[in-house]
Design a protein around this motif. Structure first.
Motif, short mmCIF file in Angstrom:
data_model
loop_
_atom_site.label_atom_id
_atom_site.label_comp_id
_atom_site.label_asym_id
_atom_site.label_seq_id
_atom_site.Cartn_x
_atom_site.Cartn_y
_atom_site.Cartn_z
N LEU A 1 0.66 -1.33 -0.12
CA LEU A 1 -0.18 -0.04 0.00
C LEU A 1 0.91 1.28 0.16
O LEU A 1 1.97 1.25 0.85
CB LEU A 1 -0.75 0.01 1.44
CG LEU A 1 -1.89 1.13 1.25
CD1 LEU A 1 -2.79 1.18 0.30
CD2 LEU A 1 -2.49 1.30 2.81
N PRO A 2 0.60 2.18 -0.92
CA PRO A 2 1.49 3.41 -0.92
C PRO A 2 1.21 4.22 0.43
O PRO A 2 0.32 4.10 0.99
CB PRO A 2 0.75 4.28 -2.01
CG PRO A 2 0.12 2.97 -3.06
CD PRO A 2 -0.23 1.98 -2.00
N VAL B 1 -2.99 10.28 -4.58
CA VAL B 1 -2.85 10.38 -2.89
C VAL B 1 -1.52 10.95 -2.65
O VAL B 1 -0.61 10.27 -2.15
CB VAL B 1 -3.35 8.87 -2.37
CG1 VAL B 1 -3.34 8.83 -0.91
CG2 VAL B 1 -4.38 8.17 -3.10
N GLY B 2 -1.82 12.49 -2.08
CA GLY B 2 -0.58 12.91 -1.71
C GLY B 2 0.77 12.83 -2.88
O GLY B 2 0.47 13.39 -3.96
N VAL B 3 1.96 12.24 -2.59
CA VAL B 3 2.83 12.06 -3.55
C VAL B 3 2.85 10.91 -4.23
O VAL B 3 3.40 10.29 -5.18
CB VAL B 3 4.19 12.17 -2.93
CG1 VAL B 3 4.48 13.56 -2.61
CG2 VAL B 3 4.50 11.28 -1.88
N ASP B 4 1.74 9.99 -3.74
CA ASP B 4 1.83 8.55 -4.28
C ASP B 4 0.37 8.54 -5.45
O ASP B 4 -0.35 9.55 -5.58
CB ASP B 4 1.48 7.49 -3.40
CG ASP B 4 2.67 7.61 -2.46
OD1 ASP B 4 3.88 7.47 -2.95
OD2 ASP B 4 2.57 7.67 -1.11
N THR B 5 0.06 7.18 -5.75
CA THR B 5 -0.95 7.29 -7.03
C THR B 5 -1.65 6.00 -6.58
O THR B 5 -0.98 4.86 -6.37
CB THR B 5 -0.27 7.37 -8.41
OG1 THR B 5 0.27 8.46 -8.66
CG2 THR B 5 -1.56 7.27 -9.24
N LEU B 6 -2.90 6.00 -6.69
CA LEU B 6 -3.62 4.80 -6.68
C LEU B 6 -4.51 4.61 -8.07
O LEU B 6 -4.86 5.51 -8.65
CB LEU B 6 -4.72 4.89 -5.52
CG LEU B 6 -4.62 4.80 -4.21
CD1 LEU B 6 -5.85 5.22 -3.13
CD2 LEU B 6 -3.71 3.63 -3.70
N TYR B 7 -4.63 3.43 -8.38
CA TYR B 7 -5.30 3.08 -9.60
C TYR B 7 -6.42 2.09 -9.24
O TYR B 7 -6.63 1.27 -8.32
CB TYR B 7 -4.50 2.33 -10.47
CG TYR B 7 -3.27 2.91 -11.08
CD1 TYR B 7 -3.07 3.56 -12.35
CD2 TYR B 7 -2.06 2.90 -10.33
CE1 TYR B 7 -2.25 4.24 -12.67
CE2 TYR B 7 -0.75 3.60 -10.68
CZ TYR B 7 -0.78 4.35 -11.84
OH TYR B 7 -0.02 5.09 -12.42
N LEU B 8 -7.68 2.69 -9.82
CA LEU B 8 -9.03 2.16 -9.49
C LEU B 8 -9.61 1.49 -10.92
O LEU B 8 -9.99 2.49 -11.75
CB LEU B 8 -9.88 3.19 -8.96
CG LEU B 8 -11.36 2.56 -8.62
CD1 LEU B 8 -11.14 1.46 -7.62
CD2 LEU B 8 -12.14 3.56 -8.30
N ALA C 1 2.03 -0.76 -9.81
CA ALA C 1 1.02 -0.14 -9.37
C ALA C 1 0.07 -0.65 -8.20
O ALA C 1 0.24 -1.86 -8.32
CB ALA C 1 0.07 0.07 -10.76
N PHE C 2 -0.46 0.07 -7.40
CA PHE C 2 -1.45 -0.29 -6.33
C PHE C 2 -2.62 -0.27 -6.96
O PHE C 2 -3.05 0.89 -7.06
CB PHE C 2 -1.35 0.07 -4.97
CG PHE C 2 -2.16 -0.32 -3.94
CD1 PHE C 2 -1.71 -1.43 -3.09
CD2 PHE C 2 -3.48 0.02 -3.77
CE1 PHE C 2 -2.78 -1.89 -2.40
CE2 PHE C 2 -4.38 -0.42 -3.01
CZ PHE C 2 -3.60 -1.63 -2.01
N ASN C 3 -3.41 -1.53 -7.38
CA ASN C 3 -4.60 -1.26 -8.19
C ASN C 3 -5.87 -1.89 -7.48
O ASN C 3 -5.72 -3.02 -7.13
CB ASN C 3 -4.38 -1.92 -9.66
CG ASN C 3 -5.58 -1.71 -10.71
OD1 ASN C 3 -6.11 -0.83 -10.69
ND2 ASN C 3 -5.83 -2.77 -11.31
#
Length: 317
Positions: A138-139, A260-267, A300-302
């Motif tokens: 998790l980021p 998400v802040g400096v991170d990225t989530l993929y949905l 990627a956290f998808n």
């Protein structure tokens, strides 16, 4: 499946009717028999009429939904009563013993109250389940992320739809989520179920990272006739339009990139598969979704959302 259940219940009810007539009704006066059959018609015809006409023409409105709900309650009361009376006659040796009548009435009353409780009260209650999930990859920016997930609103199937929508919006506001996900079946058949007041209420459901939705089988418009006045594709387009008015993002068969802040989530939202459109949610879809994940970074956290649990094996594969 549903049609089979209804036809089976009606067949059983008919057999019970014949048994009751032979064992009991012939001993009653003409007036009492008229009262009995009138009550039977009142309990059976409303839902049977809507059920039959619904197979011929499109019947969809809150009024029809209300009549249908009341009709199925009356039908269940009729079936329950006839079952109990039939058992009472058998146990009582084909006589009208007082204890059998009292038992039948008591059980029928308890069953009726249970049905009314479920139809008029329980369906409007919300229950929130809190689940904490951990991931090794998790980021850091997503640590502590609060996600609210719901689905299967079936707006057109609920007589007092605005009441349950108000309760949903209020509960989501109370939870203060970072991200909101709707897993489909917002409507039951038509986009018009999401009227202006529904749009206004559901617009209250917001989150800093957005509100995302995927289409379920009922959102596809496959349960209404595909007509020139409202083609299924147009029905879907208009539903998406109303969701957009609410500030929701319909990302069916695509992936949203969420900072998400400096991170990225993929949905990634996977639409309802063709193989299940007329089948059960519990049947394996046997679909290939590889193309939906092409182009995503390896690290990627998808997160993946879909309407039917039957899709998960294919998604994991």
């Amino acid at each position: 499946m549903f049609v089979t259940i209804i036809l089976t219940l009606l067949a059983f009810c008919t057999l019970a009717e014949v048994f009751i007539h032979r064992a009991l009704l012939r001993t009653l006066s003409h007036r009492r028999r008229v009262v009995y059959y009138t009550a039977t018609a009142i309990c059976t015809l409303p839902y049977l009429t809507i059920f039959t006409l619904g197979r011929i023409v499109d019947l969809h409105s809150p009024t029809v939904a209300t009549i249908s709900s009341i009709g199925i309650v009356l039908l269940l009361i009729n079936i329950t009563w006839k079952t109990l009376v039939t058992l009472g006659i058998i146990i009582g040796g084909l006589t009208r013993k007082r204890w059998v009548v009292i038992l039948s009435i008591s059980l029928a009353a308890a069953t009726t109250l249970t049905i009314f409780y479920g139809t008029l009260w329980e369906r409007y209650q919300l229950r929130t389940t809190h689940v904490e999930i951990t991931f090794e990859n998790l980021p850091e920016g997503a640590d502590g992320l609060r996600v609210v997930q719901f689905g299967d609103l079936h707006i057109g199937l609920t007589p007092r739809k605005h009441l349950i929508l108000e309760r949903l919006a209020t509960e989501v506001e109370r939870l203060q989520p970072d991200l909101v996900i709707d897993c489909g079946d917002m409507i039951n058949s038509r986009h018009s179920e999401v009227d202006s007041l529904s749009v206004e209420i559901l617009s209250r459901i917001t989150a800093p990272l957005g509100v995302y939705t995927v289409m379920g089988n009922h959102d596809l418009g496959i349960y209404v006739r595909d007509t020139l006045s409202l083609p299924r594709e147009e029905n879907r387009r208009l539903l998406r339009e109303r969701q957009s008015e609410m500030g929701w993002h319909n990302i069916t068969d695509s992936t949203a990139v969420i900072p998400v802040g400096v991170d990225t989530l993929y949905l990634t939202a996977i639409g309802y598969p063709k193989g299940l459109k007329r089948g059960s949610h519990g049947v394996n879809a046997n679909e290939d979704y590889t193309h939906l994940f092409e182009g995503l970074p390896e690290e990627a956290f998808n997160m993946v959302i879909a309407h039917s649990p039957a899709m998960w094996n294919d998604i994991l594969n």
